[in-house]
Design a protein around this motif. Sequence first.
Motif, PDB file in Angstrom:
ATOM      1  N   TRP A   1      17.200 -13.544  27.000  1.00 23.51           N
ATOM      2  CA  TRP A   1      16.497 -12.811  28.052  1.00 23.51           C
ATOM      3  C   TRP A   1      17.433 -11.783  28.667  1.00 23.51           C
ATOM      4  O   TRP A   1      18.618 -12.050  28.858  1.00 23.51           O
ATOM      5  N   ASP A   2      16.896 -10.625  28.998  1.00 19.52           N
ATOM      6  CA  ASP A   2      17.631  -9.594  29.743  1.00 19.52           C
ATOM      7  C   ASP A   2      17.532  -9.968  31.216  1.00 19.52           C
ATOM      8  O   ASP A   2      16.433 -10.026  31.776  1.00 19.52           O
ATOM      9  N   LEU A   3      18.661 -10.242  31.872  1.00 15.47           N
ATOM     10  CA  LEU A   3      18.634 -10.666  33.267  1.00 15.47           C
ATOM     11  C   LEU A   3      18.248  -9.546  34.223  1.00 15.47           C
ATOM     12  O   LEU A   3      17.788  -9.804  35.326  1.00 15.47           O
ATOM     13  N   GLN A   4      18.428  -8.299  33.823  1.00 11.83           N
ATOM     14  CA  GLN A   4      18.059  -7.192  34.703  1.00 11.83           C
ATOM     15  C   GLN A   4      16.547  -6.980  34.711  1.00 11.83           C
ATOM     16  O   GLN A   4      15.952  -6.807  35.758  1.00 11.83           O
ATOM     17  N   THR A   5      15.919  -7.009  33.539  1.00  9.62           N
ATOM     18  CA  THR A   5      14.484  -6.745  33.459  1.00  9.62           C
ATOM     19  C   THR A   5      13.643  -8.021  33.483  1.00  9.62           C
ATOM     20  O   THR A   5      12.446  -7.959  33.740  1.00  9.62           O
TER      21      THR A   5
END
Length: 188
Positions: free
Chosen positions: A88-92
């Motif tokens: 998972w992309d933690l920013q998006t």
Amino acid sequence: ARLWNTVGGASLETQIEHTGSILDTGFDRTGERVFTTSMDRTVRIWDSATGDQIGMPLWHSAAVVFATVLPDNKRLLSTTSTHSSSLWDLQTGQPISEPFAAHHLHIYTGPRVELRQTTSLSSDGRWLAMASAADTMRIWPLLDPPIPVPSWLPRLAVNIAGEKINERGSIVSTDGRALGAIRKLLDA
């Protein structure tokens, strides 16, 4: 769950809550964020100073038993009770990989083996190893994404696939009508 100050022993006023039992928890590499995994099929990210939730829950198709933040502090690896892992992309808050799945769902050889003990991330965050049935192990390279995932890409994938995971974690059909709007966005 609660966040505690280990020096003074006081807890934050905000409680960390899920709709199911919390199965795992941990901090990101800077200690600024904490994550929790749950039987409610989510990973949730929290501000460790305030206890406030950051972004939307990361929805999975099964209970999430394990998670860890990669060394780049930008991605999270989660593992479900059906023995699949996702990045998972933690920013998006968007998934950035297809799930990594072992050959068999049930890999237990005895009562002492926990599912989270069967998933391992290399210290440099470049390799994922999963134990599976019949004394085998699968290893995948975790490549750095070349660019941040565009915000339109998950919407496009859902509409092309014709299915999505809803807020309750169930797979539902989509009608594909958003393809025209996405095309206009890309043309612009």
